[in-house]
Motif scaffolding. Structure first.
Motif, mmCIF file in Angstrom:
data_model
loop_
_atom_site.group_PDB
_atom_site.id
_atom_site.type_symbol
_atom_site.label_atom_id
_atom_site.label_comp_id
_atom_site.label_asym_id
_atom_site.label_seq_id
_atom_site.Cartn_x
_atom_site.Cartn_y
_atom_site.Cartn_z
ATOM 1 N N UNK A 1 0.805 -1.222 0.000
ATOM 2 C CA UNK A 1 0.000 0.000 0.000
ATOM 3 C C UNK A 1 0.837 1.271 0.000
ATOM 4 N N UNK A 2 2.052 1.204 0.525
ATOM 5 C CA UNK A 2 2.932 2.379 0.478
ATOM 6 C C UNK A 2 3.749 2.408 -0.808
ATOM 7 N N UNK A 3 4.164 1.237 -1.278
ATOM 8 C CA UNK A 3 4.920 1.177 -2.531
ATOM 9 C C UNK A 3 4.097 1.710 -3.692
ATOM 10 N N UNK A 4 2.807 1.429 -3.673
ATOM 11 C CA UNK A 4 1.944 1.839 -4.774
ATOM 12 C C UNK A 4 1.878 3.362 -4.884
ATOM 13 N N UNK A 5 2.071 4.071 -3.770
ATOM 14 C CA UNK A 5 2.063 5.532 -3.775
ATOM 15 C C UNK A 5 3.460 6.090 -4.012
ATOM 16 N N UNK A 6 4.466 5.478 -3.368
ATOM 17 C CA UNK A 6 5.814 6.052 -3.359
ATOM 18 C C UNK A 6 6.684 5.652 -4.549
ATOM 19 N N UNK B 1 10.342 6.612 -9.586
ATOM 20 C CA UNK B 1 10.554 6.226 -10.983
ATOM 21 C C UNK B 1 10.513 7.437 -11.910
ATOM 22 N N UNK B 2 9.461 8.245 -11.800
ATOM 23 C CA UNK B 2 9.348 9.432 -12.662
ATOM 24 C C UNK B 2 10.413 10.458 -12.321
ATOM 25 N N UNK B 3 10.745 10.575 -11.023
ATOM 26 C CA UNK B 3 11.788 11.514 -10.624
ATOM 27 C C UNK B 3 13.137 11.134 -11.202
ATOM 28 N N UNK B 4 13.432 9.828 -11.193
ATOM 29 C CA UNK B 4 14.715 9.354 -11.724
ATOM 30 C C UNK B 4 14.802 9.545 -13.232
ATOM 31 N N UNK C 1 -0.015 -2.204 -11.474
ATOM 32 C CA UNK C 1 -0.485 -0.825 -11.294
ATOM 33 C C UNK C 1 0.641 0.181 -11.469
ATOM 34 N N UNK C 2 1.778 -0.072 -10.824
ATOM 35 C CA UNK C 2 2.907 0.861 -10.924
ATOM 36 C C UNK C 2 3.456 0.888 -12.344
ATOM 37 N N UNK C 3 3.614 -0.291 -12.959
ATOM 38 C CA UNK C 3 4.157 -0.371 -14.318
ATOM 39 C C UNK C 3 3.287 0.411 -15.299
ATOM 40 N N UNK C 4 1.987 0.193 -15.237
ATOM 41 C CA UNK C 4 1.059 0.850 -16.168
ATOM 42 C C UNK C 4 0.968 2.348 -15.894
ATOM 43 N N UNK C 5 0.919 2.738 -14.611
ATOM 44 C CA UNK C 5 0.782 4.158 -14.263
ATOM 45 C C UNK C 5 1.982 4.972 -14.741
ATOM 46 N N UNK C 6 3.182 4.495 -14.466
ATOM 47 C CA UNK C 6 4.389 5.220 -14.884
ATOM 48 C C UNK C 6 4.482 5.235 -16.403
ATOM 49 N N UNK D 1 5.003 14.863 -11.878
ATOM 50 C CA UNK D 1 4.480 13.754 -12.685
ATOM 51 C C UNK D 1 4.534 12.441 -11.915
ATOM 52 N N UNK D 2 5.561 12.286 -11.059
ATOM 53 C CA UNK D 2 5.641 11.100 -10.213
ATOM 54 C C UNK D 2 4.485 11.029 -9.234
ATOM 55 N N UNK D 3 4.112 12.182 -8.685
ATOM 56 C CA UNK D 3 2.957 12.224 -7.791
ATOM 57 C C UNK D 3 1.672 11.867 -8.510
ATOM 58 N N UNK D 4 1.512 12.387 -9.726
ATOM 59 C CA UNK D 4 0.328 12.070 -10.534
ATOM 60 C C UNK D 4 0.313 10.582 -10.871
ATOM 61 N N UNK D 5 1.480 10.042 -11.236
ATOM 62 C CA UNK D 5 1.573 8.607 -11.537
ATOM 63 C C UNK D 5 1.197 7.778 -10.311
ATOM 64 N N UNK D 6 1.566 8.259 -9.114
ATOM 65 C CA UNK D 6 1.196 7.559 -7.882
ATOM 66 C C UNK D 6 -0.314 7.497 -7.704
#
Length: 399
Positions: free
Chosen positions: A160-165, A170-173, A207-212, A353-358
């Motif tokens: 639940x935290x990884x999905x947000x953070x 990823x986007x920041x990097x 979820x993370x893969x598709x969102x980013x 953009x990383x926040x939006x992706x989260x």
């Protein structure tokens, strides 16, 4: 002048308290409630002083997302009033829904006070990623669990935290403009990637893969291939157990009791179609509307494992549309922030953009979980971030 100093102190105190909330939320539930009470009190005092001394007449710009959330809160109150279990629903309304709205407002206000606060918050989150990554790797290498659920031997609800953070890193990097941001996010990503694999949550991976990927695609950046390479690298390094889980992602026989829980939510909705059975009542009506004799796995299931179905069953069609309206307004507002999607002119665009992706990742994940509307550790973090990003995007559009 004294009033000005007091207001400035209150604003800084609020930022520190909310940063502390982000740091402690994964580990201490009680800290979340204490910091919420303290932050709301400080916000009230600061708002009173700003209004009284005309420091800032626009205390809180009522953004479209905030309006939508207040409508949703109204729907939750209606559902509570006409609940099948009014006493229980009232407790859920006070313990969950009202705090979620308050966390959204706190996120909105702290960024409205100073847009740079958003990047301070992001720095805290990336640093927290590194800490959680170290704790998770330590536990996995020490205890070799089949799936990882802890960091430093503490139950952190990692998925639940990884999905947000994770999308933030990823986007920041990939997209951060300043070299320091690139390095910090890349380090955070390196530490969090093994934990991301070891939690073994297929819905988290997807979820993370598709969102980013979606955010990078909309950004039209050539760096999209870096994300694809990183995902391929992660899959290659997966232990056999996790590769098998990935291979069976869409095999419903590996979903446990989820299909039965989805059917139960549907039955509750059909019985209470307009206003639902009442906030928080799924966990009480589960066995009344569920299969005779319980569930095949024999475990106690309190939630539908699908946020949208649980909202539909508990708050009916009115609450469901009010809930979806929040995210319609959010993405409509984000789409209007055209400078963010065109070129590299917005400072800190990678973090934004990383926040939006989260947020996107959580909404995808919500189809297999009840993260958004359950609990006082991870759910408040989501609503806080939704408020912070809403405040930042709204400020940019207004200005």
């Amino acid at each position: 002048m004294e009033q000005q100093k007091l207001i400035n102190f209150a604003d800084r105190f609020l930022l520190v308290a909310l940063c502390l909330f982000l740091v402690l939320a994964p580990f201490l539930k009680i800290a979340v409630k204490v910091i919420l009470g303290l932050s709301v009190a400080v916000l009230f005092v600061a708002s009173f002083l700003k209004y009284k001394y005309a420091y800032n007449k626009g205390l809180l710009h009522v953004s479209p997302v905030l309006k939508a959330i207040l409508i949703f809160l109204g729907a939750a109150i209606l559902s509570t009033l006409f609940s099948a279990l009014p006493k229980h629903s009232y407790g859920i309304l006070m313990d969950r829904y009202i705090p979620y709205v308050l966390f959204f407002i706190l996120g909105l206000v702290v960024v409205k006070n100073n847009i740079r606060n958003f990047f301070i918050i992001c720095t805290i989150v990336v640093s927290l990623n590194i800490v959680i990554g170290i704790g998770g790797m330590k536990d996995y290498l020490a205890f070799h669990p089949e799936r990882l659920f802890t960091a430093f031997k503490m139950d952190v609800t990692l998925t639940n935290f990884l999905i947000i953070f994770a999308p933030l890193c990823a986007c920041g990097a990939i997209l951060a403009g300043a070299r320091l941001w690139h390095v910090l996010n890349f380090v955070g990503l390196i530490f969090i990637l093994p934990v991301f694999v070891w939690v073994g949550s297929r819905s988290t991976w997807f979820s993370v893969a598709v969102a980013v990927f979606t955010v990078l695609l909309l950004k039209k950046t050539r760096r999209l291939f870096l994300w694809a390479l990183l995902l391929i690298f992660a899959v290659i390094l997966m232990p056999t157990f996790f590769q098998n889980r990935l291979h069976n992602t869409f095999n419903t026989n590996t979903w446990g009791d989820r299909m039965l829980l989805y059917q139960t939510a549907g039955k509750i909705f059909l019985h209470y179609p307009l206003l639902g059975s009442g906030t928080g009542t799924f966990e009480k009506l589960l066995y009344e509307f569920g299969p005779v004799g319980g569930y095949p796995e024999g475990r106690i299931h309190l939630h539908a494992h699908n946020t949208f179905l649980e909202v539909l069953s508990e708050m009916g069609i009115i609450g469901f549309f009010a809930f979806c309206g929040i995210f319609f307004c959010f993405f409509r507002m984000v789409s209007k922030f055209k400078a963010l999607w065109q070129g590299d002119s917005v400072p800190g665009q990678g973090m934004i953009l990383g926040g939006i992706a989260g947020i996107v990742a959580v909404l995808i994940f919500a189809n297999a979980s009840t993260l958004i509307i359950v609990g006082m550790r991870d759910a408040p973090v989501f609503w806080f971030f939704l408020g912070a990003i809403s405040g930042l995007c709204d400020q940019k559009i207004v200005n």
